[in-house]
Write a protein that holds these residues in place. Structure first.
Motif, short mmCIF file in Angstrom:
data_model
loop_
_atom_site.label_atom_id
_atom_site.label_comp_id
_atom_site.label_asym_id
_atom_site.label_seq_id
_atom_site.Cartn_x
_atom_site.Cartn_y
_atom_site.Cartn_z
N PHE A 178 0.83 -1.20 0.00
CA PHE A 178 0.00 0.00 0.00
C PHE A 178 0.87 1.25 0.00
O PHE A 178 0.58 2.22 -0.71
N ILE A 189 -17.37 4.08 -6.08
CA ILE A 189 -17.42 4.31 -4.63
C ILE A 189 -18.39 5.43 -4.26
O ILE A 189 -19.08 5.34 -3.25
N SER A 195 -21.38 5.60 -1.14
CA SER A 195 -21.32 6.42 0.06
C SER A 195 -22.51 7.36 0.17
O SER A 195 -22.77 7.90 1.24
N SER A 227 -20.63 6.43 4.80
CA SER A 227 -19.77 7.44 4.21
C SER A 227 -18.56 6.77 3.56
O SER A 227 -18.44 5.54 3.53
N VAL A 228 -17.66 7.58 3.07
CA VAL A 228 -16.42 7.05 2.51
C VAL A 228 -15.62 6.35 3.60
O VAL A 228 -14.98 5.32 3.35
N GLY A 229 -15.69 6.85 4.83
CA GLY A 229 -15.03 6.17 5.94
C GLY A 229 -15.61 4.79 6.17
O GLY A 229 -14.90 3.84 6.47
N SER A 285 -16.94 2.98 3.81
CA SER A 285 -16.45 2.18 2.69
C SER A 285 -15.04 1.68 2.98
O SER A 285 -14.72 0.52 2.71
N LEU A 286 -14.21 2.55 3.53
CA LEU A 286 -12.85 2.15 3.85
C LEU A 286 -12.82 1.12 4.99
O LEU A 286 -11.99 0.22 4.98
N ALA A 287 -13.74 1.25 5.94
CA ALA A 287 -13.81 0.26 7.02
C ALA A 287 -14.22 -1.11 6.47
O ALA A 287 -13.66 -2.14 6.87
N LEU A 334 -13.71 -2.08 3.41
CA LEU A 334 -12.56 -2.53 2.62
C LEU A 334 -11.49 -3.13 3.53
O LEU A 334 -10.94 -4.19 3.24
N PHE A 335 -11.20 -2.48 4.66
CA PHE A 335 -10.21 -3.00 5.60
C PHE A 335 -10.67 -4.35 6.17
O PHE A 335 -9.87 -5.28 6.30
#
Length: 172
Positions: free
Chosen positions: A102, A132, A136, A143-145, A147-149, A151-152
């Motif tokens: 990353f 994306i 969101s 939210s985008v956060g 989406s990232l959570a 993804l993680f």
């Protein structure tokens, strides 16, 4: 392992510096130099990933199934705890490898130079952001956060599954 990680990040940084230095105001760059560096960076990133998998398999086999296993099994812990310890270390190494990969990708994409120099990358990034953004905005609390959570969490679950797929045939 560590030298390969450093090489991957260094090649990504050199590629970014080369792109940033040679990129002219029209948005074009000398493809030969940047393409060779980009291929070398991708090869280094692949080598980091392959070395991690080989390291995980080799340490599992030698520590539990080899001569070191004889010493390991004299410890006052159960077999399940030995396997769980190896599994957790394997997941840690995979997450550390993904962090290095990353970081290499972040170095490549810093300041958007890679996306400007190679139109396919720009189109892929635009398509990803177009995918994306509606996710969101469809749910009020998503939210985008979020989406990232997700993804993680997906990456973590994938690493756990990969380690289990590596260890299952070795443990039989």
């Amino acid at each position: 392992m560590v030298p390969l990680c450093i090489l991957s990040i260094a090649l990504a940084s050199v590629t970014q510096i080369t792109l940033w230095t040679f990129l002219d105001e029209t948005g074009s760059s000398p493809y030969s130099v940047t393409l060779i560096l980009l291929i070398a960076t991708a090869a280094a990133m692949g080598a980091v990933l392959a070395a991690t998998v080989v390291l995980i398999v080799q340490r599992f086999r030698s520590n539990l199934l080899g001569d070191e296993g004889h010493v390991m099994f004299t410890l006052p812990v159960s077999i399940h705890q030995h396997i769980l310890a190896k599994f957790l270390v394997g997941v840690f190494w995979m997450l550390a490898t993904l962090f290095v990969l990353f970081e290499s990708i972040i170095c490549l994409g810093y300041n958007g130079t890679l996306w400007m120099a190679f139109p396919p990358f720009r189109e892929a990034l635009t398509a990803f952001m177009d995918f994306i953004t509606p996710l969101s905005s469809t749910a009020p609390d998503f939210s985008v956060g979020g989406s990232l959570a997700i993804l993680f969490g997906t990456v973590l679950a994938s690493n756990v599954a990969l380690c289990l797929e590596i260890y299952a045939p070795l443990a039989l």
